[in-house]
Write a protein that holds these residues in place. Structure first.
Motif, PDB file in Angstrom:
ATOM      1  N   ASP A  24       0.820  -1.214   0.000  1.00  0.00           N
ATOM      2  CA  ASP A  24       0.000   0.000   0.000  1.00  0.00           C
ATOM      3  C   ASP A  24       0.852   1.262   0.000  1.00  0.00           C
ATOM      4  OD1 ASP A  24      -2.301  -1.522  -0.014  1.00  0.00           O
ATOM      5  OD2 ASP A  24      -2.707  -1.259   2.142  1.00  0.00           O
ATOM      6  N   ARG A  25       1.997   1.223   0.654  1.00  0.00           N
ATOM      7  CA  ARG A  25       2.878   2.399   0.730  1.00  0.00           C
ATOM      8  C   ARG A  25       3.681   2.606  -0.547  1.00  0.00           C
ATOM      9  NH1 ARG A  25       4.784   2.864   6.983  1.00  0.00           N
ATOM     10  NH2 ARG A  25       2.736   2.356   7.837  1.00  0.00           N
ATOM     11  N   GLU A  26       3.690   1.595  -1.415  1.00  0.00           N
ATOM     12  CA  GLU A  26       4.385   1.671  -2.703  1.00  0.00           C
ATOM     13  C   GLU A  26       5.852   2.076  -2.552  1.00  0.00           C
ATOM     14  OE1 GLU A  26       2.038   4.122  -5.311  1.00  0.00           O
ATOM     15  OE2 GLU A  26       0.414   2.663  -5.369  1.00  0.00           O
ATOM     16  N   ILE A  27       6.528   1.501  -1.537  1.00  0.00           N
ATOM     17  CA  ILE A  27       7.947   1.779  -1.327  1.00  0.00           C
ATOM     18  C   ILE A  27       8.812   0.583  -1.695  1.00  0.00           C
ATOM     19  CG2 ILE A  27       7.578   3.546   0.438  1.00  0.00           C
ATOM     20  CD1 ILE A  27       8.212   1.384   2.556  1.00  0.00           C
ATOM     21  N   ALA A  28       8.193  -0.572  -1.908  1.00  0.00           N
ATOM     22  CA  ALA A  28       8.930  -1.802  -2.207  1.00  0.00           C
ATOM     23  C   ALA A  28       8.799  -2.154  -3.677  1.00  0.00           C
ATOM     24  CB  ALA A  28       8.404  -2.950  -1.350  1.00  0.00           C
ATOM     25  N   SER A  29       9.877  -2.693  -4.234  1.00  0.00           N
ATOM     26  CA  SER A  29       9.854  -3.158  -5.613  1.00  0.00           C
ATOM     27  C   SER A  29       9.236  -4.547  -5.702  1.00  0.00           C
ATOM     28  CB  SER A  29      11.281  -3.177  -6.162  1.00  0.00           C
ATOM     29  OG  SER A  29      11.325  -3.811  -7.404  1.00  0.00           O
ATOM     30  N   GLU A  30       9.638  -5.422  -4.770  1.00  0.00           N
ATOM     31  CA  GLU A  30       9.148  -6.806  -4.746  1.00  0.00           C
ATOM     32  C   GLU A  30       9.004  -7.248  -3.296  1.00  0.00           C
ATOM     33  OE1 GLU A  30      11.670  -9.313  -7.301  1.00  0.00           O
ATOM     34  OE2 GLU A  30      12.285  -7.465  -8.292  1.00  0.00           O
ATOM     35  N   ILE A  31       7.986  -8.063  -3.024  1.00  0.00           N
ATOM     36  CA  ILE A  31       7.730  -8.576  -1.682  1.00  0.00           C
ATOM     37  C   ILE A  31       7.489 -10.072  -1.793  1.00  0.00           C
ATOM     38  CG2 ILE A  31       6.248  -8.431   0.371  1.00  0.00           C
ATOM     39  CD1 ILE A  31       5.342  -5.642  -0.740  1.00  0.00           C
ATOM     40  N   TYR A  32       8.270 -10.850  -1.066  1.00  0.00           N
ATOM     41  CA  TYR A  32       8.149 -12.312  -1.097  1.00  0.00           C
ATOM     42  C   TYR A  32       7.927 -12.855   0.302  1.00  0.00           C
ATOM     43  CZ  TYR A  32      10.368 -11.850  -5.670  1.00  0.00           C
ATOM     44  OH  TYR A  32      10.659 -11.501  -6.966  1.00  0.00           O
ATOM     45  N   LEU A  40       9.366 -12.424   5.519  1.00  0.00           N
ATOM     46  CA  LEU A  40       9.285 -11.707   4.247  1.00  0.00           C
ATOM     47  C   LEU A  40      10.680 -11.315   3.776  1.00  0.00           C
ATOM     48  CD1 LEU A  40       6.398  -9.208   5.137  1.00  0.00           C
ATOM     49  CD2 LEU A  40       6.185 -11.325   3.830  1.00  0.00           C
ATOM     50  N   LEU A  41      10.850 -11.291   2.463  1.00  0.00           N
ATOM     51  CA  LEU A  41      12.045 -10.742   1.836  1.00  0.00           C
ATOM     52  C   LEU A  41      11.567  -9.642   0.901  1.00  0.00           C
ATOM     53  CD1 LEU A  41      15.096 -10.773   1.186  1.00  0.00           C
ATOM     54  CD2 LEU A  41      14.566 -12.424  -0.623  1.00  0.00           C
ATOM     55  N   VAL A  42      12.055  -8.417   1.120  1.00  0.00           N
ATOM     56  CA  VAL A  42      11.553  -7.268   0.390  1.00  0.00           C
ATOM     57  C   VAL A  42      12.708  -6.572  -0.323  1.00  0.00           C
ATOM     58  CG1 VAL A  42      10.199  -5.144   0.550  1.00  0.00           C
ATOM     59  CG2 VAL A  42       9.800  -7.001   2.187  1.00  0.00           C
ATOM     60  N   LYS A  43      12.497  -6.258  -1.602  1.00  0.00           N
ATOM     61  CA  LYS A  43      13.504  -5.546  -2.391  1.00  0.00           C
ATOM     62  C   LYS A  43      13.087  -4.089  -2.516  1.00  0.00           C
ATOM     63  CE  LYS A  43      16.018  -5.821  -6.779  1.00  0.00           C
ATOM     64  NZ  LYS A  43      16.105  -6.560  -8.058  1.00  0.00           N
ATOM     65  N   PHE A  44      14.035  -3.211  -2.240  1.00  0.00           N
ATOM     66  CA  PHE A  44      13.801  -1.781  -2.333  1.00  0.00           C
ATOM     67  C   PHE A  44      14.808  -1.163  -3.291  1.00  0.00           C
ATOM     68  CE2 PHE A  44      12.423  -2.923   1.954  1.00  0.00           C
ATOM     69  CZ  PHE A  44      11.185  -2.321   2.029  1.00  0.00           C
TER      70      PHE A  44
END
Length: 78
Positions: A24-32, A40-44
């Protein structure tokens, strides 16, 4: 752009809410979702010169349901 990853440990039962809040915040490129020590593994991506520590502290760690984070700084994609 500078890429980095954050592994996120969530409070029990909160992984889907945390993932939704990140989306919702649209700060992450990918969320796994992941198995193991983190949920979770998150790409920024951030602009060069951005303080990654402040970014994680102010934009990620304050999301309700996050218990712990582990930031992985990357150097080069092959």
């Amino acid at each position: 752009m500078i890429a980095f990853f954050v592994q996120i440990k969530c409070q029990l039962g909160k992984a889907y809410q945390v993932a939704a809040a990140l989306a919702d915040r649209e700060i992450a490129s990918e969320i796994y979702s992941t198995a193991g020590n983190f949920d979770l593994l998150v790409k920024f991506y951030v602009e060069p010169g951005t303080d990654i520590g402040h970014f994680v502290n102010e934009k990620v760690q304050l999301i309700p349901g996050i218990q712990d984070t582990h930031t992985i700084i990357t150097f080069k994609a092959f």
